[in-house]
Design a protein around this motif. Structure first.
Motif, PDB file in Angstrom:
ATOM      1  N   ASN A   1       0.958  -1.071  -0.327  1.00 45.92           N
ATOM      2  CA  ASN A   1       0.035   0.016   0.095  1.00 45.92           C
ATOM      3  C   ASN A   1       1.060   1.345   0.098  1.00 45.92           C
ATOM      4  OD1 ASN A   1      -2.137   1.820   0.368  1.00 45.92           O
ATOM      5  ND2 ASN A   1      -2.216   1.521   2.389  1.00 45.92           N
ATOM      6  N   VAL A   2       0.974   1.911  -1.172  1.00 45.92           N
ATOM      7  CA  VAL A   2       1.727   3.311  -1.289  1.00 45.92           C
ATOM      8  C   VAL A   2       0.820   4.343  -0.543  1.00 45.92           C
ATOM      9  CG1 VAL A   2       2.913   4.750  -2.403  1.00 45.92           C
ATOM     10  CG2 VAL A   2       3.079   2.485  -3.262  1.00 45.92           C
ATOM     11  N   GLU A   3       1.250   5.053   0.339  1.00 48.45           N
ATOM     12  CA  GLU A   3       0.454   5.963   1.228  1.00 48.45           C
ATOM     13  C   GLU A   3       0.757   7.264   0.594  1.00 48.45           C
ATOM     14  OE1 GLU A   3       1.588   5.760   5.158  1.00 48.45           O
ATOM     15  OE2 GLU A   3       0.870   3.678   5.540  1.00 48.45           O
ATOM     16  N   SER A   4       1.709   7.667   0.046  1.00 48.44           N
ATOM     17  CA  SER A   4       2.024   8.870  -0.540  1.00 48.44           C
ATOM     18  C   SER A   4       3.329   8.988  -1.198  1.00 48.44           C
ATOM     19  CB  SER A   4       1.998  10.126   0.201  1.00 48.44           C
ATOM     20  OG  SER A   4       3.141  10.176   1.252  1.00 48.44           O
ATOM     21  N   ILE A   5       3.575   9.656  -2.149  1.00 50.02           N
ATOM     22  CA  ILE A   5       4.797   9.816  -3.038  1.00 50.02           C
ATOM     23  C   ILE A   5       5.259  11.306  -2.986  1.00 50.02           C
ATOM     24  CG2 ILE A   5       5.790   9.556  -5.265  1.00 50.02           C
ATOM     25  CD1 ILE A   5       4.256   7.407  -5.770  1.00 50.02           C
ATOM     26  N   GLU A   6       6.531  11.651  -2.313  1.00 52.31           N
ATOM     27  CA  GLU A   6       6.834  12.891  -2.064  1.00 52.31           C
ATOM     28  C   GLU A   6       8.493  12.996  -2.193  1.00 52.31           C
ATOM     29  OE1 GLU A   6       6.442  13.959   2.536  1.00 52.31           O
ATOM     30  OE2 GLU A   6       4.556  13.103   1.733  1.00 52.31           O
TER      31      GLU A   6
ATOM     32  N   LYS B   1      11.545  14.548  -0.304  1.00 52.25           N
ATOM     33  CA  LYS B   1      12.341  15.465   0.812  1.00 52.25           C
ATOM     34  C   LYS B   1      13.337  14.641   1.403  1.00 52.25           C
ATOM     35  CE  LYS B   1       9.005  13.149   4.359  1.00 52.25           C
ATOM     36  NZ  LYS B   1       8.180  13.515   5.344  1.00 52.25           N
TER      37      LYS B   1
END
Length: 99
Positions: free
Chosen positions: A11-16, A18
């Motif tokens: 499950n990819v929660e978000s891509i960012e 940083k």
């Protein structure tokens, strides 16, 4: 024993993008069931093994593994993350320390 495949959901929660310290990743966020057992035959092989343990009919597995048949251990989140710690140090050496 038939060869099988492990089913793993990601499950990819978000891509960012940083800056992040490696001690923050990777981490396991959830799971269930028993741990993976190498050369057991995937999901169906693990199901067969669980059934054999329940019935006490382990002769087939003693032939495969000898006296060191695998133990079934339920998934525990803290232990899963503890086992990842050595991997984090490898990542640190490769990417932060340029080794």
């Amino acid at each position: 024993m038939s060869k099988g495949f492990w089913k793993i959901s990601l499950n990819v929660e978000s891509i960012e993008t940083k800056e992040i310290l490696l001690h923050d990743i990777p981490r396991v966020t959830g799971g269930s069931g028993y741990g993976l057992i190498e050369d057991i035959g995937g999901n169906s092989g693990l199901d067969d093994y669980i059934e054999a343990i329940g019935s006490g009919e382990l002769d087939h597995y003693y032939q495969i593994f000898g006296n060191q048949i695998p133990h079934l251990r339920p998934f525990l989140l803290p232990i899963a993350n503890e086992k990842l710690k050595p991997e984090i140090s490898i990542l640190k050496r490769q990417y932060e320390d340029n080794e």
